[in-house]
Write an enzyme that holds these catalytic residues in place. Structure first.
Site, mmCIF file in Angstrom:
data_model
loop_
_atom_site.group_PDB
_atom_site.id
_atom_site.type_symbol
_atom_site.label_atom_id
_atom_site.label_comp_id
_atom_site.label_asym_id
_atom_site.label_seq_id
_atom_site.Cartn_x
_atom_site.Cartn_y
_atom_site.Cartn_z
ATOM 1 C CB CYS A 157 -26.537 -9.079 -17.177
ATOM 2 S SG CYS A 157 -25.826 -9.080 -18.841
ATOM 3 N N GLY B 88 0.792 -1.230 0.000
ATOM 4 C CA GLY B 88 0.000 0.000 0.000
ATOM 5 C C GLY B 88 0.818 1.270 0.000
ATOM 6 C CB CYS C 293 -21.235 -10.727 -20.205
ATOM 7 S SG CYS C 293 -22.978 -10.525 -20.622
ATOM 8 C CB CYS D 37 -21.760 -8.173 -17.657
ATOM 9 S SG CYS D 37 -22.824 -9.377 -16.866
ATOM 10 C CB CYS E 183 -25.202 -13.285 -19.203
ATOM 11 S SG CYS E 183 -24.640 -12.386 -17.741
HETATM 12 ZN ZN ZN Z 1 -23.927 -10.297 -18.516
#
Ligand code: ZN
Lengths: 378, 291
Positions: free
Chosen positions: B239, B30, B270, B264, B242
């Site tokens: 979505c 970090g 997807c 997506c 999908c």
């Molecule tokens: Zn999708």
């Protein structure tokens, strides 16, 4: 129907072809040669060399042609090429007193050893469009160009002592120092090490030299209008050729490796002093490749302003703010980050869009609630 | 592959310099390590930091995936992928599972990453405190002293003004219990994926000349308050292609009368789901719908 964002590869190819076509323009008009750019657009070439940090007029001309005259794009091309070059070492400091000067002026003394030489300058031209330039030279019947007389070309080594050196001899101006860490001989390299703050003067000057001319011009201008005033005088400006020397390790002595054209500006600024210390003038320094007077002068103003801390001045104006100036002067960095807003940000924007819709819905709900309560009360 | 330049464009010395910065970054999770970023042949803001990190870690046997906004097909992803194909000749893929190195802008793939994979983020502003304090000298001091009060005040002001934390992307995280870190402008939806990831996460900021890292299996916590716990975005839609209910969705405007659909943002994920037979409510909407 969903039209997917596909075919990126083909779109990019087409964009590049259209760009090449647009750059070439009307094919009835003869193509511009890089030698024409180098010889006839010299000030553009000089700016690209200075801010590209690479002295090579031929490559700068090529970059200008490839960039269709977009100078920041040309500077970017030169930088991206420069970064791939091997480094053999550092040249010896330039001896600017030995410059073969084409132009040399001082605004602080009427005459100076070596003389004032106007040389090629726009300074006293009347800015009237010269329509005769639209025609070719043989149609115009130009008068022959003047040659600079020997009295005007100052080419004897050591013949042109610095104007500020005269003041220095009397102790009237501070000594020229490389910076706060003058004992450490190593000069920094902003192309090989990340910048840290506070920065030393070598780093500041390197950053300013490759900094955007327009940005430095505006900052320098702001100091003249009271945002960190430094009372500047153009002590000396000189333009001409200097010899570059290099000391190869195996030889141990300097050899001449070439000649470059530079513009140098030394500003004389506001004096400092106190009850115990005698007052003396201070300095600002500017340098660039080729003939870049506006840049060198702006740089000298900003260099002086950035010395505020060192000289015990309050830092109140943008031009005195080292982090602000050095972090934002590079036009390749700046144009990249500004223009990257063109890249897709669907994901971030979608996140913000959802949030704003939710917040608006929340306000609506609160107002509906309120209305219901008022109606209920009635 | 072109022979005019070294493998992956950068010379070997520059790559070694970048690898040293990466090693330091991995050793101090970090923490932003300054490095001598080079000028690259693409503009700052286009991913020069990510490109330099990828160039420094890429070997001849690697398989590279490049995404922008979650998709392999966005123009800049295409451009960066073709840059590496030209300068390295390495194999490339759209499949998250097949990639050994994934360079990304603004997303973390939906498919969980696995041990041995490297995720390289393109970072515009690496400093999470930058918009609270513009001075580098100040922010470095704040990190050194672990003085993150200003960030908590900002998040708290959000709550008092809006009723919740109004940061939706580049949502700050604390890495390994020490450094507050910018996850790059990924949506906060992706923050939980950073925590204890088996993959190595490397972040490159070219213009700002910083590299930082999250080593595998490192704790990454999104900043929050006990009474206002961190939460990711959710959608009212699935979505359209999908039917996924748990992915980050892009909103697509489909006409000028306010119609829109959600799909997506991770195009590989997807497509995989569609290939497995999952369907959304527009997945078979006529010819060439999902070209
Ligand atoms: Zn999708």
């Amino acid at each position: 129907m969903y039209v997917a964002v596909k075919g990126g590869e083909k779109a990019i190819d087409n964009a590049h072809r259209l760009l090449a076509e647009e750059r070439r323009g009307d094919k009835e008009v003869p193509e511009l040669g890089t030698d024409q750019i180098k010889e006839q657009l010299g000030r553009a070439v000089d700016r690209v060399m200075t801010e590209g940090s690479l002295y090579d007029p031929k490559l700068a001309a090529l970059a200008i042609k490839q960039a269709a005259g977009d100078l920041i794009e040309a500077i970017f091309l030169i930088r991206a090429f420069r970064t791939t070059l091997p480094r053999f070492g550092y040249s010896a400091p330039l001896n600017v007193e030995n410059m073969r000067a084409r132009r040399r002026i001082s605004a602080t003394f009427k005459d100076v050893p070596g003389g004032q030489v106007l040389g090629p300058t726009f300074d006293y031209t009347h800015r009237l469009l010269d329509f005769a330039l639209e025609a070719e030279a043989d149609e115009r019947g130009d008068a022959p160009f003047p040659t600079q007389t020997s009295a005007e070309v100052i080419d004897l080594p050591g013949n042109m002592p610095r104007v500020l050196a005269q003041l220095s001899r009397e102790g009237l101006i501070e000594a020229a120092t490389p910076g706060t860490d003058e004992d450490t001989a190593e000069v920094g390299d902003i192309t090989r090490a990340p910048r840290t703050f506070p920065a030393d003067r070598d780093i500041r000057l390197q950053t300013l030299t490759r900094g955007d001319e327009g940005f430095l011009l505006a900052l320098g201008y702001s100091t003249q209008r009271g945002y960190g005033r430094t009372h500047p005088f153009a002590g000396e400006i000189r333009v001409g050729e200097v010899t570059v020397e290099f000391v190869p390790e195996e030889l141990g002595f300097p050899i001449e490796i070439g000649e470059i054209t530079i513009t140098e500006c030394e500003m004389i600024n506001q004096f400092s002093g106190s009850a115990t210390e005698k007052p003396k003038f201070t300095r600002g320094y500017g340098l660039g490749f080729g003939h870049v007077e506006r840049k060198a002068m702006s740089m000298a103003l900003v260099d002086r302003s950035l010395r505020a801390d060192e000289l015990g001045e309050a830092r109140t104006a943008p031009a005195q703010d080292e982090e602000f100036v050095l972090s934002h002067s590079d036009n390749v960095e700046a144009t990249g980050f500004v223009e990257h807003l063109k890249l897709p940000h669907y994901v971030d924007f979608q996140s913000e869009l959802e949030l704003v819709r939710k917040m608006r819905a929340a306000v609506d709900a609160a107002q509906d609630n309120q209305t219901d309560n008022i109606e209920a009360a009635e | 592959m072109t022979d005019a330049y070294n493998f992956a464009y950068l010379d070997e010395q520059t790559k070694r310099m970048i690898r040293r910065a990466i090693l330091k970054a991995v050793a101090i999770p970090g923490y932003q390590v300054p490095f001598a970023a080079r000028e690259m042949p693409m503009p700052y803001g286009w991913g020069t930091g990510g490109v330099q990190v990828t160039a420094a870690v890429l070997g001849r046997d690697d398989v590279l995936k490049v995404i922008d906004q979650g998709s392999d097909d966005t123009t800049n992803a295409v451009s960066i992928r073709s840059f590496f194909v030209k300068t390295t000749g390495v194999a490339t893929t759209d499949k998250t599972v097949d990639a050994t190195v994934i360079q990304t802008r603004h997303r973390i793939p939906e498919t969980p990453l696995t041990a041995g994979q490297i995720l390289v983020y393109q970072v515009p502003i690496p400093e999470p405190l930058r918009f609270l304090e513009p001075r580098e000298t100040e922010t470095r001091r704040m990190h050194a002293l672990e003085d993150y009060g200003l960030m908590h005040v900002k998040l708290y002001e959000d709550i008092s003004k809006h009723g919740h934390i109004a940061t939706t992307y580049a949502y700050p995280v604390k890495v390994n219990g020490r450094y507050v870190t910018d996850p790059s402008p990924t949506p906060k939806f992706d923050n939980p994926k950073m925590n204890n990831s088996p993959a190595l996460q490397l972040f490159g900021a070219g213009r700002e000349k910083r590299i930082y890292a999250i080593p595998p299996f490192t704790e990454v916590v999104s900043l929050d308050f006990e009474d206002h716990p961190f939460a990711v975005q959710t959608w009212d839609n699935d979505c359209a292609l999908c039917g996924a209910t748990d992915t980050f969705l892009d909103e697509i405007i489909t006409d000028d009368r306010g119609s829109r659909m959600y799909v997506c943002s991770d195009s590989d994920y997807c497509q995989d789901r569609q290939a497995e037979g999952h369907q959304g409510d527009q997945s078979s909407s006529g010819s060439g719908a999902a070209a």
